[in-house]
Enzyme design. Structure first.
Site, PDB file in Angstrom:
ATOM      1  N   ASP A   1      26.446  39.722  40.203  1.00 35.07           N
ATOM      2  CA  ASP A   1      26.964  39.631  41.576  1.00 35.07           C
ATOM      3  C   ASP A   1      26.302  40.697  42.456  1.00 35.07           C
ATOM      4  O   ASP A   1      25.834  40.407  43.561  1.00 35.07           O
ATOM      5  CB  ASP A   1      28.485  39.864  41.608  1.00 35.07           C
ATOM      6  CG  ASP A   1      29.269  38.860  40.790  1.00 35.07           C
ATOM      7  OD1 ASP A   1      30.000  38.058  41.377  1.00 35.07           O
ATOM      8  OD2 ASP A   1      29.154  38.873  39.544  1.00 35.07           O
TER       9      ASP A   1
ATOM     10  N   THR B   1      31.849  33.225  39.798  1.00 40.79           N
ATOM     11  CA  THR B   1      31.406  34.190  38.774  1.00 40.79           C
ATOM     12  C   THR B   1      31.871  33.763  37.377  1.00 40.79           C
ATOM     13  O   THR B   1      31.134  33.864  36.399  1.00 40.79           O
ATOM     14  CB  THR B   1      31.954  35.606  39.109  1.00 40.79           C
ATOM     15  OG1 THR B   1      31.521  35.938  40.427  1.00 40.79           O
ATOM     16  CG2 THR B   1      31.441  36.648  38.145  1.00 40.79           C
TER      17      THR B   1
END
Ligand code: AMP
Ligand code: MG
Length: 333
Positions: free
Chosen positions: A57, A134
């Site tokens: 991320d 995610t």
């Protein structure tokens, strides 16, 4: 920095903003693929809201900001991740610096970290989700990389890279590098394989027989009110089970006509959605001919916040069935 030329049969002139956003997601998906191919440790830590965050991320966000800030240094950004954690941890900084340089050798991370900028009230804001879904990325399911440009509270550019489409609909989306869906206000919605420069216009489908309709919802049942979703499909006599998909890929599927709608009753119902989870997808569906509102039929309100504070949940549809969907949803709120 060069900006790719894209081949399109309609000779549409795209903005420089769109081209830079496309370049940015291409580089960030290269980075995300690199991490997985090299089996880099992507085990998550957890943010205050208990959602996971990984090195992937942070790295993806740095790569995107590298592209956008170079060309548009005075613009404002709303990004999902807080890069302060990297600034204050030398060891973590070194690891991330080394990894992002594998994909973008010339990157100057220190300069990008100094761009941390959250002026939510500005007239022109980039909303960036560097790794949308995610949990899907970690589990090797679906994830996207999302960039939207919002001007005067309207989304004017939306880009969604979806690298794992072949896992969902393998015949149509057979390119293993994945696809990028994108739109610019007033110019239509398009798809392109990430490995190609050839772009294709996309359009929502025109299905309106609920018994046969396919819709999508979050893969993660903790993000949605699953019993309300069941009630919703029962009222409409929908026979097919929903497609369970992580992240904004659900918007891409509506825009390309693969499904007829995307439903999201949040859990709890007063949960407010982050704009980076919806802005790019909204424009892509609308420019493909569809309709996007909250479950009460209200337009998204992009106002002075990182969240859609005045909205509840999401219905993104082919447009044709939208009124009916909102009518049923309103019974369940
Ligand atoms: P999805 O895969 O469609 O569920 O989208 C992932 C996003 O859902 C994450 O980026 C979160 O911002 C968001 N999310 C997390 N918790 C919730 C919740 N309780 N209700 C609705 N959305 C959520
Ligand atoms: Mg997200």
């Amino acid at each position: 920095m060069s900006v790719m030329n894209y081949t399109n049969s309609d000779n549409i002139e795209f903005s420089i903003e769109l081209k830079y956003a496309l370049n940015a997601v291409e580089k960030s998906t290269d980075f995300l693929n690199y991490l997985r191919n090299k089996s880099v440790d992507i085990s998550p830590s957890y943010k205050l809201d208990k959602s996971p965050v990984t090195i992937a991320d942070y790295g993806s966000q740095i790569i995107i900001l590298n592209f956008i800030t170079k060309k548009f240094p005075i613009d404002n950004f709303i990004t999902e991740e807080n890069l302060n954690i990297i600034i204050h941890n030398d060891q973590y900084y070194e690891v991330i610096n080394k990894l992002v340089k594998q994909t973008v050798p010339e990157i100057d991370i220190k300069k990008i970290l100094s761009y941390e900028n959250k002026n939510r009230t500005a007239d022109r804001i980039w909303a960036i989700d560097p790794l949308d879904g995610t949990k899907g990325y970690i589990a090797d399911r679906q994830y996207s990389v999302a960039i939207a440009l919002i001007e005067n509270q309207k989304v004017i550019v939306g880009v969604l890279a979806c690298p794992k489409m072949y896992k969902l609909i393998s015949k149509k989306y057979n390119d293993r590098k994945g696809y990028v869906f994108f739109a610019e206000k007033g110019k239509g919605a398009f798809v392109k394989a990430l490995s190609s420069k050839l772009i294709k216009k996309i359009k929502v489908n025109s299905k309106n027989k609920f018994a046969k309709i396919l819709y999508a919802e979050s893969f993660d049942n903790s993000h949605i009110n699953i019993s309300t979703h069941h009630k919703f499909s029962n009222i409409l006599n929908i026979n097919r089970p929903p497609l369970k998909v992580d992240g904004q890929i659900k918007y891409s599927l509506v825009a390309a006509g693969d499904i007829s709608f995307y439903l999201r009753f949040p859990q709890p119902l007063n949960y407010k959605e982050y704009i980076w989870d919806h802005a790019a997808g909204q424009l892509i569906v609308e420019e493909a001919g569809g309709t996007v509102t909250d479950v009460l039929g209200n337009d998204f309100c992009y106002e002075k916040s990182i969240k859609l504070l005045k909205n509840t949940g999401i219905i993104a549809s082919n447009g044709l069935i939208h009124e009916k969907l909102v009518k049923v949803a309103s019974l369940l709120v």
